[in-house]
Write an enzyme that holds these catalytic residues in place. Sequence first.
Site, mmCIF file in Angstrom:
data_model
loop_
_atom_site.group_PDB
_atom_site.id
_atom_site.type_symbol
_atom_site.label_atom_id
_atom_site.label_comp_id
_atom_site.label_asym_id
_atom_site.label_seq_id
_atom_site.Cartn_x
_atom_site.Cartn_y
_atom_site.Cartn_z
ATOM 1 N N GLU A 60 0.608 -1.284 0.065
ATOM 2 C CA GLU A 60 0.029 0.216 0.047
ATOM 3 C C GLU A 60 0.740 1.179 -0.001
ATOM 4 O O GLU A 60 0.560 2.216 -0.717
ATOM 5 C CB GLU A 60 -1.117 -0.050 1.262
ATOM 6 C CG GLU A 60 -2.062 -1.129 1.053
ATOM 7 C CD GLU A 60 -2.013 -2.526 1.346
ATOM 8 O OE1 GLU A 60 -0.575 -2.569 1.900
ATOM 9 O OE2 GLU A 60 -2.961 -3.350 1.325
ATOM 10 N N HIS A 129 -11.007 -4.895 9.598
ATOM 11 C CA HIS A 129 -11.517 -4.853 8.322
ATOM 12 C C HIS A 129 -12.899 -4.089 8.149
ATOM 13 O O HIS A 129 -13.809 -4.411 7.310
ATOM 14 C CB HIS A 129 -11.609 -6.223 7.648
ATOM 15 C CG HIS A 129 -10.628 -7.019 7.385
ATOM 16 N ND1 HIS A 129 -9.562 -7.302 8.218
ATOM 17 C CD2 HIS A 129 -10.070 -7.145 6.067
ATOM 18 C CE1 HIS A 129 -8.378 -7.892 7.417
ATOM 19 N NE2 HIS A 129 -8.786 -7.766 6.051
#
Lengths: 325, 305
Positions: A60, A129
């Site tokens: 990322e 998440h």
Amino acid sequence: MRTISYSDALREALTEELRRDGNVFVMGEDIGPYGGAFGVTRGMLDTFGPQRVIDTPISEAGFVGIAVGASLMGSRPVVEIMFMDFIPLAMDPIVNQAAKLRYVYGPQAKCPIVIRAAAGGGRRYGPTHSQTFESWFMHTPGLTVVAPATPADAKGLLKSAIRDDNPVIFIEQKSLYSTRGPVPKTSRTTIPIGKARIAVEGEDITIIGWGRGAIEAEAAAAQLEEDGIRAEVLDLRTLKPLDMQTIAESVRKTGRVIITDESPRVCSVSSEIGCRIFEDVFDYLDAPIKRVTTPDVPIPASPILEDAALPGRADIVRAARELTG
Amino acid sequence: MLVIRRFEERVEELFSKGLIAGTAHPAIGQEATAVGVCDSLRKGDYVTSTHRGHGHFIACGGDPSRIMAELFGKETGYSRGRGGSQVMADFKLGFLGANGITGGSIALATGAALSLKQKGTQGLVVCFFGDGAANQGSFHESLNMAAIWKVPVLFVCENNRYAMSMNVEDSMAITDIARRADSYGIPGTAVDGNDLRAVLDVTRKACRRARDGEGPTLIECKTYRRSGHSRGDPRKYRSREEEQAWARRDPIAALAKTLRREGILSSEVDQEIKANVRRIVSAAVKFAKQSPDPDPATLLDGVTV
């Protein structure tokens, strides 16, 4: 008007913008043959090829930084962050690089990057998440923050975000991807950044939300109407710049405010909105501001516990009855 | 090289006198890497730099007067006083900016190069970084992606032996950072970073490779930061003997010696160059001192949201 899903609307926006402007490309994890963890980019690799639909390794910090660098050269990258929970890995390119370029380097620097992030709970995915981090980005000068609630706004705002010359954090709540709504078929319709939408008109109380919160607020307003309480629902759509004009007008009319926010309460978007209401329209308040938020707790995986953590329509209705009772 | 040297010496002096605020990281001793690499570039190429970036900027054609003005926090500085020593750029010169975050520019350089490749230009991007940044995650992530996508970028590691105070031998278990290229399937070359011609040679090869579409190269320039890390660094972490040993390998002295031996540099030309450099640096300081401060009313200029 035809009805399509929130993810279909996002895909339409991406597809139309990739066709319109050769500088636009999309990148992220598993967005190629897999079509994205939530199916938003499904089929796009076949249409546009690997130069413009770029599958990345799990890096990322690296690929967000790469997108920022590409944007300096005139490319217009749209980056997908599979779960917003992964965005802390990429904070340096967003906060220290993208957000500051225009301020320090002047008009020579354009950073037309969009970071799409799947956020929020309700899917039983647990503490890493399910989060929403919009307040972190609102807190950083130089970043635009957008969080559409409806398919039409998802499409129109994503198109505006891609055309914006500055970095935009585009928040997509996972629980909204399968929701459906009317969306114009034309590729010309965009929704302006910075304008809230009055989802429901009313006089008795203002309920402010965005993303899933706006949908929950609308549902709450329908229930409140049965009790004779006419709630006005503001769907903010853009969090930064904040449409204080629309908020202030509504508060002047109703004198009562609920802000619903799916992130933990402290230093959240709701904190900022509440403070701004105090600063701008305190005299018009007939009651204290009420916030309906997630408490300061990680989002648990157990359905029972997650439901207890996340704010929903029943919580909003309860708060509204307290304020108007 | 001499402009960079004298410029940085003046910066150190002005700091000690309190005329420059904040921080700055002089590149004294590393001039051959900046000049050797940037001299190999052409129009349409780009450079990203580091917190120790004055030399790279000057080597790219940056105006010493406007760099000095930025250090003084003046309106005429490259970032109108908003960036300071570590945050200035001139895209027209191909200089995409220094960077206050160690390793912060590595992914940006890779992305800029990816964009050049997508547009089908012959351009490339040089990414300067130090031995410290080679231990950041962004180094590894960027080299990996640059390799798999064959991006036209030169990763130029200026190994000056110290990440602030940490000796490179304490921060990694290998001696050549260039070996890390193997992990990503790209060529890696270690070179004497104080030897201008060696740097030129290695850079040109890497440029050819990038322009031929073969992808990135990792170049490790072994050099030495002769000054402290930044203002007020007493350099307790290394010996004066070590500093003296590296002083004998000074890149500017070495180049002058070679050029004299080859009959290229006469003492008249040498004197002329030195006088010119003195003029440039004095003019930079004068410009910076005489320039106006930014108007506080412009504080929010350029804040888009």
